[in-house]
Design a protein around this motif. Structure first.
Motif, PDB file in Angstrom:
ATOM      1  N   THR A 267      12.138  -0.003 -16.709  1.00  0.00           N
ATOM      2  CA  THR A 267      12.606  -0.888 -15.643  1.00  0.00           C
ATOM      3  C   THR A 267      12.510  -0.204 -14.286  1.00  0.00           C
ATOM      4  OG1 THR A 267      14.116  -1.967 -17.197  1.00  0.00           O
ATOM      5  CG2 THR A 267      14.524  -2.324 -14.850  1.00  0.00           C
ATOM      6  N   ALA A 268      12.848   1.083 -14.223  1.00  0.00           N
ATOM      7  CA  ALA A 268      12.714   1.819 -12.968  1.00  0.00           C
ATOM      8  C   ALA A 268      11.268   1.819 -12.507  1.00  0.00           C
ATOM      9  CB  ALA A 268      13.215   3.247 -13.138  1.00  0.00           C
ATOM     10  N   LEU A 269      10.338   2.063 -13.420  1.00  0.00           N
ATOM     11  CA  LEU A 269       8.922   2.071 -13.055  1.00  0.00           C
ATOM     12  C   LEU A 269       8.433   0.670 -12.684  1.00  0.00           C
ATOM     13  CD1 LEU A 269       7.590   4.548 -15.757  1.00  0.00           C
ATOM     14  CD2 LEU A 269       8.074   5.003 -13.335  1.00  0.00           C
ATOM     15  N   TYR A 270       9.010  -0.342 -13.290  1.00  0.00           N
ATOM     16  CA  TYR A 270       8.681  -1.726 -12.929  1.00  0.00           C
ATOM     17  C   TYR A 270       8.908  -1.952 -11.434  1.00  0.00           C
ATOM     18  CZ  TYR A 270       8.820  -6.876 -13.243  1.00  0.00           C
ATOM     19  OH  TYR A 270       8.585  -8.217 -13.072  1.00  0.00           O
ATOM     20  N   TYR A 271       9.947  -1.301 -10.903  1.00  0.00           N
ATOM     21  CA  TYR A 271      10.261  -1.428  -9.478  1.00  0.00           C
ATOM     22  C   TYR A 271       9.739  -0.251  -8.655  1.00  0.00           C
ATOM     23  CZ  TYR A 271      13.311  -5.282 -10.768  1.00  0.00           C
ATOM     24  OH  TYR A 271      13.803  -6.479 -11.248  1.00  0.00           O
ATOM     25  N   GLY A 272       8.994   0.654  -9.264  1.00  0.00           N
ATOM     26  CA  GLY A 272       8.435   1.780  -8.522  1.00  0.00           C
ATOM     27  C   GLY A 272       9.456   2.805  -8.085  1.00  0.00           C
ATOM     28  N   VAL A 273      10.523   2.983  -8.874  1.00  0.00           N
ATOM     29  CA  VAL A 273      11.597   3.921  -8.525  1.00  0.00           C
ATOM     30  C   VAL A 273      11.356   5.254  -9.236  1.00  0.00           C
ATOM     31  CG1 VAL A 273      14.080   4.352  -8.583  1.00  0.00           C
ATOM     32  CG2 VAL A 273      13.221   2.018  -8.243  1.00  0.00           C
ATOM     33  N   PRO A 274      11.269   6.375  -8.516  1.00  0.00           N
ATOM     34  CA  PRO A 274      11.095   7.690  -9.163  1.00  0.00           C
ATOM     35  C   PRO A 274      12.373   8.126  -9.866  1.00  0.00           C
ATOM     36  CG  PRO A 274      11.350   7.956  -6.794  1.00  0.00           C
ATOM     37  CD  PRO A 274      11.280   6.472  -7.042  1.00  0.00           C
ATOM     38  N   LEU A 275      12.226   9.106 -10.761  1.00  0.00           N
ATOM     39  CA  LEU A 275      13.305   9.416 -11.697  1.00  0.00           C
ATOM     40  C   LEU A 275      13.672  10.888 -11.736  1.00  0.00           C
ATOM     41  CD1 LEU A 275      11.177   7.362 -13.909  1.00  0.00           C
ATOM     42  CD2 LEU A 275      13.604   6.885 -14.213  1.00  0.00           C
ATOM     43  N   VAL A 276      14.924  11.148 -12.098  1.00  0.00           N
ATOM     44  CA  VAL A 276      15.399  12.449 -12.544  1.00  0.00           C
ATOM     45  C   VAL A 276      15.951  12.217 -13.946  1.00  0.00           C
ATOM     46  CG1 VAL A 276      17.089  14.286 -12.228  1.00  0.00           C
ATOM     47  CG2 VAL A 276      15.941  13.293 -10.239  1.00  0.00           C
ATOM     48  N   VAL A 277      15.386  12.910 -14.952  1.00  0.00           N
ATOM     49  CA  VAL A 277      15.712  12.606 -16.346  1.00  0.00           C
ATOM     50  C   VAL A 277      16.342  13.819 -17.019  1.00  0.00           C
ATOM     51  CG1 VAL A 277      14.838  11.689 -18.511  1.00  0.00           C
ATOM     52  CG2 VAL A 277      13.715  11.071 -16.370  1.00  0.00           C
ATOM     53  N   ALA A 278      17.469  13.574 -17.711  1.00  0.00           N
ATOM     54  CA  ALA A 278      18.167  14.628 -18.457  1.00  0.00           C
ATOM     55  C   ALA A 278      18.703  14.010 -19.746  1.00  0.00           C
ATOM     56  CB  ALA A 278      19.315  15.201 -17.631  1.00  0.00           C
ATOM     57  N   GLY A 279      17.997  14.245 -20.864  1.00  0.00           N
ATOM     58  CA  GLY A 279      18.432  13.669 -22.128  1.00  0.00           C
ATOM     59  C   GLY A 279      17.960  14.492 -23.299  1.00  0.00           C
ATOM     60  N   ALA A 280      18.751  14.491 -24.399  1.00  0.00           N
ATOM     61  CA  ALA A 280      18.401  15.302 -25.562  1.00  0.00           C
ATOM     62  C   ALA A 280      18.498  14.542 -26.877  1.00  0.00           C
ATOM     63  CB  ALA A 280      19.304  16.533 -25.639  1.00  0.00           C
ATOM     64  N   SER A 281      19.107  13.359 -26.881  1.00  0.00           N
ATOM     65  CA  SER A 281      19.297  12.633 -28.137  1.00  0.00           C
ATOM     66  C   SER A 281      18.223  11.564 -28.300  1.00  0.00           C
ATOM     67  CB  SER A 281      20.686  11.983 -28.166  1.00  0.00           C
ATOM     68  OG  SER A 281      20.809  11.038 -27.116  1.00  0.00           O
ATOM     69  N   GLU A 282      18.132  11.031 -29.555  1.00  0.00           N
ATOM     70  CA  GLU A 282      17.159  10.008 -29.896  1.00  0.00           C
ATOM     71  C   GLU A 282      15.753  10.391 -29.396  1.00  0.00           C
ATOM     72  OE1 GLU A 282      19.983   8.637 -27.940  1.00  0.00           O
ATOM     73  OE2 GLU A 282      21.169   8.594 -29.746  1.00  0.00           O
ATOM     74  N   ASP A 283      15.100   9.480 -28.705  1.00  0.00           N
ATOM     75  CA  ASP A 283      13.733   9.712 -28.217  1.00  0.00           C
ATOM     76  C   ASP A 283      13.695  10.240 -26.786  1.00  0.00           C
ATOM     77  OD1 ASP A 283      14.832   7.302 -27.299  1.00  0.00           O
ATOM     78  OD2 ASP A 283      12.878   6.458 -26.884  1.00  0.00           O
ATOM     79  N   LYS A 284      14.869  10.586 -26.241  1.00  0.00           N
ATOM     80  CA  LYS A 284      14.956  10.878 -24.812  1.00  0.00           C
ATOM     81  C   LYS A 284      14.146  12.093 -24.345  1.00  0.00           C
ATOM     82  CE  LYS A 284      19.328   8.443 -24.196  1.00  0.00           C
ATOM     83  NZ  LYS A 284      19.245   7.759 -25.510  1.00  0.00           N
ATOM     84  N   PRO A 285      14.068  13.195 -25.131  1.00  0.00           N
ATOM     85  CA  PRO A 285      13.208  14.294 -24.674  1.00  0.00           C
ATOM     86  C   PRO A 285      11.750  13.870 -24.507  1.00  0.00           C
ATOM     87  CG  PRO A 285      14.688  15.046 -26.401  1.00  0.00           C
ATOM     88  CD  PRO A 285      14.809  13.561 -26.351  1.00  0.00           C
ATOM     89  N   GLU A 286      11.294  12.943 -25.358  1.00  0.00           N
ATOM     90  CA  GLU A 286       9.915  12.474 -25.255  1.00  0.00           C
ATOM     91  C   GLU A 286       9.730  11.555 -24.053  1.00  0.00           C
ATOM     92  OE1 GLU A 286       7.258  13.348 -26.887  1.00  0.00           O
ATOM     93  OE2 GLU A 286       8.307  14.725 -28.223  1.00  0.00           O
ATOM     94  N   VAL A 287      10.724  10.745 -23.756  1.00  0.00           N
ATOM     95  CA  VAL A 287      10.654   9.911 -22.550  1.00  0.00           C
ATOM     96  C   VAL A 287      10.608  10.799 -21.310  1.00  0.00           C
ATOM     97  CG1 VAL A 287      11.819   8.134 -21.191  1.00  0.00           C
ATOM     98  CG2 VAL A 287      11.892   8.026 -23.694  1.00  0.00           C
ATOM     99  N   ALA A 288      11.475  11.817 -21.282  1.00  0.00           N
ATOM    100  CA  ALA A 288      11.519  12.727 -20.134  1.00  0.00           C
ATOM    101  C   ALA A 288      10.187  13.452 -19.954  1.00  0.00           C
ATOM    102  CB  ALA A 288      12.653  13.737 -20.317  1.00  0.00           C
TER     103      ALA A 288
END
Length: 437
Positions: free
Chosen positions: A333-354
């Motif tokens: 959704t952030a990319l849908y609106y062209g918003v850049p990201l800061v990502v910090a996650g370790a559970s589920e699929d989150k490391p792969e998204v980051a």
């Protein structure tokens, strides 16, 4: 469930007869979009919000293979026999032309393996997490490692994939036994089955947000990001005009799943950005989220606005950066609106998204689920000051705009039915709401 319900609502709007088959807690939402509803059998009908309460041992397991194996043995595969039994009973009275589910709906590969194509519905799987199908072109899923080209890297990838198969050898055996109890055989690596044993695998993103692979199945296609659901009835809080007052707007959220402990990301971000000339919106999603943040802080900083649920289709068009733990839907959704990201996650699929955020140049990957204030502050300042992140996010937004996932799905659904013929009997489901098509 959000992607499935979004697609279901579109299909209902196109005049199709839709039954939503899932946990009973989603009945109201299914009926609200004009679909019918059928609950999973009682033994498979768990409330996902209460898993750690119902299964206390789960909360003690670290994110990664241990927790994933527990979830598959107890939920995805553990409840598969009941789920399949309920689906077959549903199809006996409602002979659908299409069965559409997300990646975790393992009844789809069972149907694919157990029934000839001409004797069953068309099977469509929605990819609502990064591609985890094994490939010699990418490192093993879960490590959060960005791929590199060359034969040496491919050799490393093959070795990593073999190691992962060994790590999940016990789960592989559990899955094989579960499938055999349903009269089918797992063809190869267990986690590849949902990708290979379906008629159409539709990945809900664009190619530029996924690692290139030379060995993807032909029936797998990228269809773009689902547009955020419209929330016209949302009542804007009093601080809403501040979003357009000129200060950079930084939104922080832990999404809808991994938000039990707001000390992981939301509260540290609030502290880290307290004295910056930015407006921080803490979208906690939880009803009690704002109160939890207030209790954790001696004083809420002047530049912070606390909220429970805030619809992203209303909020993110005002955002200059999103700080997130890496939920796939929120990042899309952030990319849908062209918003850049800061990502910090370790559970589920989150490391792969980051890792994909890092690889695509659309944001900063902090490589942890509990970053410190110094790391957060530096990462947000980097994203706000370096125009390349906004530029790359904008490029992906333009690419997303070139896709229409609803049309791609409708084209499959509107194809000639494999099993023409009238319904063979009444379907006893929850009634459709008055005035529904």
């Amino acid at each position: 469930m959000s992607p499935v319900l979004t697609v279901a609502a579109d299909l209902v709007g196109r005049g199709h007869e839709v039954v939503v088959y899932t946990g009973s807690r989603f009945e109201e939402r299914a009926l609200a979009i004009g679909a019918r509803f059928q609950a999973l059998p009682p033994e498979a009908d768990l409330d996902d919000r209460k898993l750690d309460t119902l299964f206390p041992v789960r909360a003690t397991l670290p994110p990664g293979p241990a927790q994933l194996s527990f979830d598959f043995e107890n939920f995805f595969l553990g409840h598969l026999p009941a789920q399949v039994r309920g689906l077959r009973a549903l199809l006996a009275t409602f002979p659908a032309d299409v069965v559409l589910g997300e990646l975790g709906f393992w009844s789809i590969p069972v149907l694919s393996l157990s029934t000839a194509p001409e004797e069953r519905p068309t099977l469509v799987t929605l990819g609502s997490v990064p591609l985890l199908i094994q490939s010699e072109d990418t490192p093993a899923f879960g490590a959060g490692i960005v791929p590199t080209p060359g034969e040496e890297a491919r050799a490393r990838n093959r070795a990593m994939n073999a190691e992962v198969r060994q790590v999940f050898a016990e789960l592989q055996r559990f899955g094989e036994a579960t499938f055999e109890s349903l009269g089918v055989t797992v063809p190869g690596y267990l986690f590849d089955a949902p990708f290979r044993r379906t008629d159409h695998y539709l990945q809900l993103t664009v190619p530029s947000f996924e690692y290139p692979r030379s060995d993807l199945p032909e029936h797998l296609q990228f269809v773009g990001t689902l547009p955020p659901a419209s929330t016209g009835d949302y009542v804007e809080p009093p601080w809403w005009p501040e979003l357009s007052a000129g200060r950079p707007v930084v939104v922080v959220t832990q999404g809808t799943v991994a938000n039990n402990d707001l000390n992981e990301l939301v509260i540290p971000t609030v502290r880290a950005l307290a004295d910056l000339d930015v407006l921080v919106v803490a979208a906690t999603v939880r009803e009690d989220g704002p109160d939890l943040v207030r209790r954790a802080l001696a004083e809420v900083p002047d530049n912070v606005r606390l909220a429970g649920f805030v619809p992203f289709d209303r909020l993110l068009p005002h955002a200059d950066a999103l700080v997130t733990n890496g939920g796939y839907g929120g990042v899309q959704t952030a990319l849908y609106y062209g918003v850049p990201l800061v990502v910090a996650g370790a559970s589920e699929d989150k490391p792969e998204v980051a890792a994909r955020v890092e690889w695509s140049g659309t944001g900063v990957n902090l490589r942890t689920s509990m970053p410190g204030a110094t790391e957060l502050r530096a990462a947000v300042q980097t994203v706000l000051r370096d125009p390349s992140y906004r530029s790359q996010a904008g490029i992906l937004a333009k690419e997303i705009g070139q896709y229409n996932p609803f049309e791609a799905i409708a084209e499959i659904v509107d194809a000639p039915a494999r099993r023409p013929g009238p319904r063979t009997g009444p379907i006893e489901l929850a009634p459709r709401p008055a005035g529904a098509v």
